[in-house]
Scaffold this motif. Sequence first.
Motif: not given
Length: 288
Positions: A224-225, A230-231, A236-238, A271-273
């Motif tokens: 499902i990803l 990914v973006k 978020a990591q940025g 995102w988690i939901q």
Amino acid sequence: MNRAEVQHRPGHPPRMPVELRKEKDRQAVSYFRVALVENPNAKVGEIFSEGEHRCVALAAFLAELVTAQRYSGIVFDDPMSSLDHIHRGAVASRLVEEAEHRQVVVFTHDLVFLYELRREAEKASRPIAFRNVRRQQDKPGYIENELPDKAKSGLEMCNALRSSLKSAKPGFDKLTDTQRTIFCKGTIGQLRDAWEQAISDYIRPVLERFDNKVKPTSMFKLGILTEDDVKRVMAAQGRLSEDLHSSAQALNPEAVSLDDLLNEVKALEDWIQSIRDRQKNAVKPALN
């Protein structure tokens, strides 16, 4: 006479049968010793490792529970100490089984074993209550009715962050620059950890955290990803980057507002939901 077998690791003799031999009775108390079935006169203390001693002791205690007439509560203090990892699942399953008719209290600092207990409890649909004992302001003994952060799911970590930010709101604007920076840096670090746990949760249908059992039949739930996922993770990591000088979009703890932090929590929750909903509705492909 009770008998058991100590299971050895690959490369060792497959089994070592042992038994409990009654030695004496004193003041209405029976005393037993552990003996090797094939060599009852051998000194077990010089043969068994610490883990094997613990394994036999646990087996004897749990066997005794079967014959007990009362269902009083039992307490285990770090039962996996010195035990080989191959016994974790069996011990966790047995404790959850015993919890069907008595209270079972387990003290442990072993997160791997904690996950095993949680998995076995979920399999058996048995309720489990968590207590986290931690230090606060260099003083021990503070109890929280929840898992430690390292054992929470991504969504549970979001709930804890939201609660923390809500509690900080009344006095946030009164913080000094130094206090604000320390608070925001800590929260941003927790957000990074929460994102990492959320990614681990996404993989959970196939490989659970702290588990070595792969479930290939659930691989379709990873399909499902999307590129957008990914973006979103990379963005978020940025923003939450530790290296504030190399990332133009990174949050600056010296200037970040409480709303900025709440928005980051909301972005992760959404995102988690989304991942959860899509995995729940994922359809297993038919085999030709």
